[in-house]
Design an enzyme around this catalytic site. Structure first.
Site, mmCIF file in Angstrom:
data_model
loop_
_atom_site.group_PDB
_atom_site.id
_atom_site.type_symbol
_atom_site.label_atom_id
_atom_site.label_comp_id
_atom_site.label_asym_id
_atom_site.label_seq_id
_atom_site.Cartn_x
_atom_site.Cartn_y
_atom_site.Cartn_z
ATOM 1 C CE LYS A 1 58.992 40.793 53.038
ATOM 2 N NZ LYS A 1 58.526 41.793 52.041
ATOM 3 C CG ASP B 1 55.996 44.280 53.491
ATOM 4 O OD1 ASP B 1 56.232 44.544 54.693
ATOM 5 O OD2 ASP B 1 56.698 43.518 52.812
ATOM 6 C CE LYS C 1 53.461 38.399 52.694
ATOM 7 N NZ LYS C 1 53.285 39.717 52.028
#
Length: 253
Positions: free
Chosen positions: A170, A106, A202
């Site tokens: 995200k 991430d 996300k």
């Protein structure tokens, strides 16, 4: 609290299966990460993933493997929390996390550099991370939409990131003043739809309740259909959402 009706319970169960249980605190300890991995295995089903600082990726993977919970992914946050601009540092951090056992990376997008006018640092950093991942489908890019703020800017960054070939977009990591919002989520979802991409989405940061989770799930389902609500396309990131899910599903948190 009384149990939900069948429809609400189905949404809660879906949220559980898509949850990315997160601990990204500066004072995290090995004991806290082990406890996080234990919490990820619930009486009503396992969560999709745990998201931890890159230094804890190996510990999280070993803990889950020891518990025979290999299906729970370990996501390692890199360039966290402030989205620095050093490509070399991020590449090194990514390599170490992958070697330690992280299933996914991430990457916090270098939002400050972008806001200062550097439009090349983002693609360079994404390419460097992908090179260290070793296989496709591993890289999430966290945009920190609450910092980028301007809808057109968020949209432009989304399109650029999608073109770089990442696995997920995200919203945020919950460490900025403004985190996930339905408005920001809608921009990400529309950018994904516009480019006809298989990039996932996300929603993360201040997603604390079943009601909030359902907002994002319904938004994605309305745009892409119910098939989208599976772990390779949709995740809900958070630390306290699990407590509400367990309570609403009739389990002691």
């Amino acid at each position: 609290m009384s149990r939900m009706n069948e429809g609400d319970e189905a949404w809660a169960q879906k949220a559980m299966a898509l949850l990315e249980l997160t601990s990204l605190n500066a004072d995290d300890t090995a004991e806290r990460i082990v406890a996080l991995c234990e919490r990820a295995q619930t009486p009503v089903g396992n969560v999709a993933a745990v998201c931890v600082s890159s230094r804890f990726a190996g510990l999280a993977r070993r803990t889950l493997d020891d518990a025979r919970a290999r299906e729970i992914k370990v996501v390692a946050a890199v360039n966290f929390p402030n989205g620095g601009a050093s490509v070399a540092t991020v590449a090194s951090e990514t390599q170490a996390a992958v070697l330690a056992g992280a299933d996914e990376i991430d990457l916090v997008y270098p939002f400050n550099a972008h806001l200062a006018g550097d439009k090349q640092i983002g693609p360079e950093m994404i390419a460097a991370c992908k090179a260290q991942c070793g296989r496709p489908g591993m890289l999430t890019v966290t945009l920190e939409t609450g910092v980028l703020r301007d809808p057109q800017l968020i949209h432009d960054v989304c399109r650029m990131v999608i073109r770089e070939g990442v696995a997920f977009l995200k919203t945020s990591n919950g460490k900025q003043i403004v985190s996930a919002t339905p408005q920001a989520a809608r921009i990400l979802i529309e950018a994904i739809a516009e480019l006809g991409s298989q990039v996932g989405f996300k929603a993360s940061g201040n997603v604390r309740t079943v009601t909030e989770a359902r907002t994002y799930l319904e938004m994605a389902q309305a745009r892409f259909g119910p098939y989208w609500l599976e772990q390779k396309r949709m995740r809900l990131g958070g630390s306290s959402l699990l407590d509400d899910l367990l309570m609403r599903l009739g389990v002691e948190a």
